[in-house]
Design a protein around this motif. Structure first.
Motif, PDB file in Angstrom:
ATOM      1  N   ARG A 223       0.831  -1.294  -0.156  1.00 45.41           N
ATOM      2  CA  ARG A 223      -0.062   0.108   0.046  1.00 45.41           C
ATOM      3  C   ARG A 223       0.882   1.246  -0.034  1.00 45.41           C
ATOM      4  NH1 ARG A 223      -5.141   0.867   0.793  1.00 45.41           N
ATOM      5  NH2 ARG A 223      -5.581  -1.383   1.416  1.00 45.41           N
ATOM      6  N   PHE A 224       0.412   2.337  -0.903  1.00 44.17           N
ATOM      7  CA  PHE A 224       1.085   3.651  -0.848  1.00 44.17           C
ATOM      8  C   PHE A 224      -0.028   4.681  -0.481  1.00 44.17           C
ATOM      9  CE2 PHE A 224       4.015   1.292  -3.458  1.00 44.17           C
ATOM     10  CZ  PHE A 224       5.466   1.742  -3.071  1.00 44.17           C
ATOM     11  N   GLU A 225       0.656   5.669   0.335  1.00 40.42           N
ATOM     12  CA  GLU A 225      -0.181   6.883   0.554  1.00 40.42           C
ATOM     13  C   GLU A 225       0.360   7.822  -0.511  1.00 40.42           C
ATOM     14  OE1 GLU A 225      -2.876   6.921   2.502  1.00 40.42           O
ATOM     15  OE2 GLU A 225      -2.624   5.030   3.478  1.00 40.42           O
ATOM     16  N   ASN A 226      -0.554   8.522  -1.174  1.00 39.95           N
ATOM     17  CA  ASN A 226      -0.292   9.517  -2.186  1.00 39.95           C
ATOM     18  C   ASN A 226      -0.565  10.865  -1.977  1.00 39.95           C
ATOM     19  OD1 ASN A 226       1.124   7.363  -4.252  1.00 39.95           O
ATOM     20  ND2 ASN A 226      -0.626   6.672  -3.925  1.00 39.95           N
ATOM     21  N   THR A 227       0.227  11.644  -2.027  1.00 36.71           N
ATOM     22  CA  THR A 227      -0.233  13.098  -1.731  1.00 36.71           C
ATOM     23  C   THR A 227       0.174  13.902  -2.806  1.00 36.71           C
ATOM     24  OG1 THR A 227      -0.423  13.054   0.539  1.00 36.71           O
ATOM     25  CG2 THR A 227      -0.507  15.244  -0.330  1.00 36.71           C
ATOM     26  N   ALA A 228      -0.293  14.739  -3.612  1.00 38.40           N
ATOM     27  CA  ALA A 228      -0.043  15.519  -4.938  1.00 38.40           C
ATOM     28  C   ALA A 228      -0.504  16.782  -5.016  1.00 38.40           C
ATOM     29  CB  ALA A 228      -0.186  14.745  -6.143  1.00 38.40           C
ATOM     30  N   VAL A 229      -0.093  18.034  -5.392  1.00 36.42           N
ATOM     31  CA  VAL A 229      -0.725  19.218  -5.610  1.00 36.42           C
ATOM     32  C   VAL A 229      -0.585  19.697  -6.982  1.00 36.42           C
ATOM     33  CG1 VAL A 229      -0.650  19.928  -3.236  1.00 36.42           C
ATOM     34  CG2 VAL A 229       1.377  20.394  -4.758  1.00 36.42           C
ATOM     35  N   PRO A 230      -1.434  20.193  -7.619  1.00 39.00           N
ATOM     36  CA  PRO A 230      -1.372  20.636  -8.875  1.00 39.00           C
ATOM     37  C   PRO A 230      -0.666  22.101  -9.280  1.00 39.00           C
ATOM     38  CG  PRO A 230      -3.367  21.390  -8.274  1.00 39.00           C
ATOM     39  CD  PRO A 230      -2.703  20.695  -7.132  1.00 39.00           C
ATOM     40  N   LEU A 231       0.256  22.127 -10.154  1.00 41.22           N
ATOM     41  CA  LEU A 231       0.911  23.343 -10.549  1.00 41.22           C
ATOM     42  C   LEU A 231       0.286  24.044 -11.647  1.00 41.22           C
ATOM     43  CD1 LEU A 231       3.718  25.086 -10.093  1.00 41.22           C
ATOM     44  CD2 LEU A 231       4.687  23.481 -12.184  1.00 41.22           C
ATOM     45  N   LEU A 232      -0.330  25.138 -11.255  1.00 43.99           N
ATOM     46  CA  LEU A 232      -0.873  25.956 -12.218  1.00 43.99           C
ATOM     47  C   LEU A 232      -0.299  27.253 -13.035  1.00 43.99           C
ATOM     48  CD1 LEU A 232      -4.209  26.470  -9.564  1.00 43.99           C
ATOM     49  CD2 LEU A 232      -3.720  24.376 -11.505  1.00 43.99           C
ATOM     50  N   ASP A 233      -0.810  27.410 -14.157  1.00 45.64           N
ATOM     51  CA  ASP A 233      -0.134  28.460 -14.984  1.00 45.64           C
ATOM     52  C   ASP A 233      -1.119  29.799 -14.667  1.00 45.64           C
ATOM     53  OD1 ASP A 233      -2.434  28.405 -16.504  1.00 45.64           O
ATOM     54  OD2 ASP A 233      -1.730  27.484 -18.014  1.00 45.64           O
ATOM     55  N   ASN A 234      -0.405  30.817 -15.153  1.00 42.03           N
ATOM     56  CA  ASN A 234      -1.144  32.124 -14.912  1.00 42.03           C
ATOM     57  C   ASN A 234      -2.687  32.271 -15.222  1.00 42.03           C
ATOM     58  OD1 ASN A 234       1.272  33.379 -14.362  1.00 42.03           O
ATOM     59  ND2 ASN A 234       1.810  33.829 -16.316  1.00 42.03           N
ATOM     60  N   ASP A 235      -2.961  31.186 -16.110  1.00 41.09           N
ATOM     61  CA  ASP A 235      -4.406  31.293 -16.397  1.00 41.09           C
ATOM     62  C   ASP A 235      -5.226  30.239 -15.535  1.00 41.09           C
ATOM     63  OD1 ASP A 235      -4.366  32.812 -18.571  1.00 41.09           O
ATOM     64  OD2 ASP A 235      -3.647  31.246 -19.938  1.00 41.09           O
ATOM     65  N   GLY A 236      -4.592  29.882 -14.393  1.00 42.21           N
ATOM     66  CA  GLY A 236      -5.334  28.749 -13.686  1.00 42.21           C
ATOM     67  C   GLY A 236      -5.286  27.289 -14.134  1.00 42.21           C
ATOM     68  N   GLU A 237      -4.655  27.117 -15.272  1.00 45.66           N
ATOM     69  CA  GLU A 237      -5.003  25.508 -15.900  1.00 45.66           C
ATOM     70  C   GLU A 237      -3.574  24.610 -15.554  1.00 45.66           C
ATOM     71  OE1 GLU A 237      -7.213  24.679 -17.572  1.00 45.66           O
ATOM     72  OE2 GLU A 237      -8.067  26.705 -17.427  1.00 45.66           O
ATOM     73  N   ILE A 238      -3.930  23.341 -15.148  1.00 45.30           N
ATOM     74  CA  ILE A 238      -2.872  22.679 -14.536  1.00 45.30           C
ATOM     75  C   ILE A 238      -1.838  22.401 -15.611  1.00 45.30           C
ATOM     76  CG2 ILE A 238      -2.284  20.379 -13.681  1.00 45.30           C
ATOM     77  CD1 ILE A 238      -5.336  20.145 -12.626  1.00 45.30           C
ATOM     78  N   VAL A 239      -0.497  22.775 -15.115  1.00 42.51           N
ATOM     79  CA  VAL A 239       0.482  22.423 -15.942  1.00 42.51           C
ATOM     80  C   VAL A 239       1.183  21.014 -15.594  1.00 42.51           C
ATOM     81  CG1 VAL A 239       2.899  22.885 -16.638  1.00 42.51           C
ATOM     82  CG2 VAL A 239       1.158  24.667 -16.103  1.00 42.51           C
ATOM     83  N   GLU A 240       1.360  20.378 -14.276  1.00 41.88           N
ATOM     84  CA  GLU A 240       1.728  19.171 -14.033  1.00 41.88           C
ATOM     85  C   GLU A 240       1.520  19.096 -12.600  1.00 41.88           C
ATOM     86  OE1 GLU A 240       5.912  19.323 -15.260  1.00 41.88           O
ATOM     87  OE2 GLU A 240       6.379  19.653 -13.025  1.00 41.88           O
ATOM     88  N   TRP A 241       1.628  17.691 -12.117  1.00 39.12           N
ATOM     89  CA  TRP A 241       1.362  17.425 -10.726  1.00 39.12           C
ATOM     90  C   TRP A 241       2.716  17.243  -9.884  1.00 39.12           C
ATOM     91  CZ3 TRP A 241      -3.363  17.611  -8.168  1.00 39.12           C
ATOM     92  CH2 TRP A 241      -4.545  17.528  -9.096  1.00 39.12           C
ATOM     93  N   HIS A 242       2.791  17.764  -8.803  1.00 37.46           N
ATOM     94  CA  HIS A 242       4.055  17.212  -7.835  1.00 37.46           C
ATOM     95  C   HIS A 242       3.441  16.618  -6.811  1.00 37.46           C
ATOM     96  CE1 HIS A 242       6.557  20.939  -9.621  1.00 37.46           C
ATOM     97  NE2 HIS A 242       6.228  20.092 -10.542  1.00 37.46           N
ATOM     98  N   GLY A 243       3.980  15.278  -6.699  1.00 40.85           N
ATOM     99  CA  GLY A 243       3.568  14.250  -5.555  1.00 40.85           C
ATOM    100  C   GLY A 243       4.522  13.619  -4.786  1.00 40.85           C
ATOM    101  N   VAL A 244       4.135  12.963  -3.707  1.00 36.21           N
ATOM    102  CA  VAL A 244       4.934  12.276  -2.733  1.00 36.21           C
ATOM    103  C   VAL A 244       4.106  11.049  -2.503  1.00 36.21           C
ATOM    104  CG1 VAL A 244       5.999  11.878  -0.562  1.00 36.21           C
ATOM    105  CG2 VAL A 244       6.426  14.254  -1.639  1.00 36.21           C
TER     106      VAL A 244
END
Length: 336
Positions: A223-244
């Protein structure tokens, strides 16, 4: 100028040097004469009409920490250890570049090493990329220590951008990873939860918290516990996700013996100890009448009384073992 228009070997060699950002050199170990091609002059920023190649000129261009004496070149060449070498050159305009030199050996008729022929290529960009890679690897190692898990990046739709750790853990090949939608390495019971949770985070652009079981390369699920947050551009669109992702050990659930232990188990355990119902009542602090009702029908008394009686019996050597389908076995080992 296309290669097909280069009618002489010299012209073709010059074009190849331009296309590859390369040059050639020849070093005579006997006369210590060094010759460079036009491509090599171009790499180091010198005019072949203005200066003649020499070992002294070579020494003046190579970074002081990377210089080799003539004796060292001879020794390494004879030792068959220096077939490839990477070093720094400081051009006359002050720019520092990295060159990689590969060479071959030429022997005279007596078998003595006489001449070295080399090809040099500008590898500055490759060297910078390697440094960036090493720094990123060091940063990831530091992150693992700080957060106790693996750092990862995913694209805007949640697909991994770096598969190295995933492939190492799951044993999946690059071909298998291309079929992302199957989620072959994810536990079958977790796949729908995986998809739904990820899609919700993507659509809502909010933090991802996901617990999922992943099949290890040897077939064992962990089992893995995964946490990630979105990296947004100036328009508020998701560029990519950074997670652990943190590996957690699945702790087997403790059997619910409170509901599984019934009157027959209480009577059997008391008999193994040679206790009367009155003794069990006194040792457990439960009234005699409650013990009698418990041994007739355990569900007719409060659950906490059954639990207290069970703990009292276990403290004196009785073990209640939970088996499949809520079957309970009672064993006894005398306390010393």
């Amino acid at each position: 100028m296309p290669l097909r228009n280069a009618k002489t070997p010299e012209k073709r060699a010059q074009l190849i040097e331009v296309f590859l950002g390369a040059g050639t050199w020849t070093y005579d170990l006997i006369t210590r004469e060094l010759t460079w091609s036009d491509g090599l002059y171009r790499l180091v920023g010198l005019d072949p009409k203005a200066v003649a190649a020499s070992f002294d000129l070579y020494e003046s261009l190579v970074h002081p920490d990377d210089r080799l004496a003539h004796e060292e070149i001879v020794e390494l060449a004879h030792a068959n250890q220096l077939s490839s070498r990477r070093f720094r050159v400081i051009r006359p305009d002050g720019h520092l570049i990295w060159l990689e030199s590969r060479f071959d050996r030429q022997y005279d008729r007596s078998g003595r090493l006489a001449i070295l022929h080399g090809v040099v290529q500008d590898v500055t960009n490759d060297h910078k990329a390697q440094i960036a890679h090493n720094r990123a690897a060091a940063a990831n190692a530091s992150l693992r220590k700080l957060v106790g898990g693996e750092f990862w990046r995913a694209d805007s739709q949640g697909k991994l951008l770096d598969y190295t750790n995933w492939m190492r853990f799951t044993g999946q090949t690059a071909e298998q990873l291309r079929d992302y939608d199957r989620l072959a390495a994810v536990h079958p019971d977790d796949r729908q939860h995986f998809r739904t949770t990820w899609q919700g985070a993507i659509e809502g652009k909010y933090k991802l918290d996901l617990s999922v079981r992943v099949r290890r390369h040897d077939g064992v699920f962990q089992r893995f516990e995964n946490t990630a947050v979105p990296l947004l551009d100036n328009d508020g669109e998701i560029v990519e996700w950074h997670g652990v992702s943190k590996l957690v050990e699945d702790i087997p659930a403790k059997p619910n013996l409170q509901n599984a232990v019934c009157e027959v188990h209480i009577r059997a355990a008391r008999a193994m100890l040679g206790w009367t119902a009155q003794e069990l009542a006194e040792r457990s602090g439960i009234s005699f009448s409650t013990i009698r009702r418990m041994e007739a029908d355990a569900h007719s008394v409060k659950a906490e009384n059954v639990e207290r009686a069970r703990e009292t019996l276990e403290n004196h050597g009785i073990t209640f073992l939970s088996e499949p389908k809520d079957v309970v076995t009672v064993t006894f080992a005398a306390k010393r």
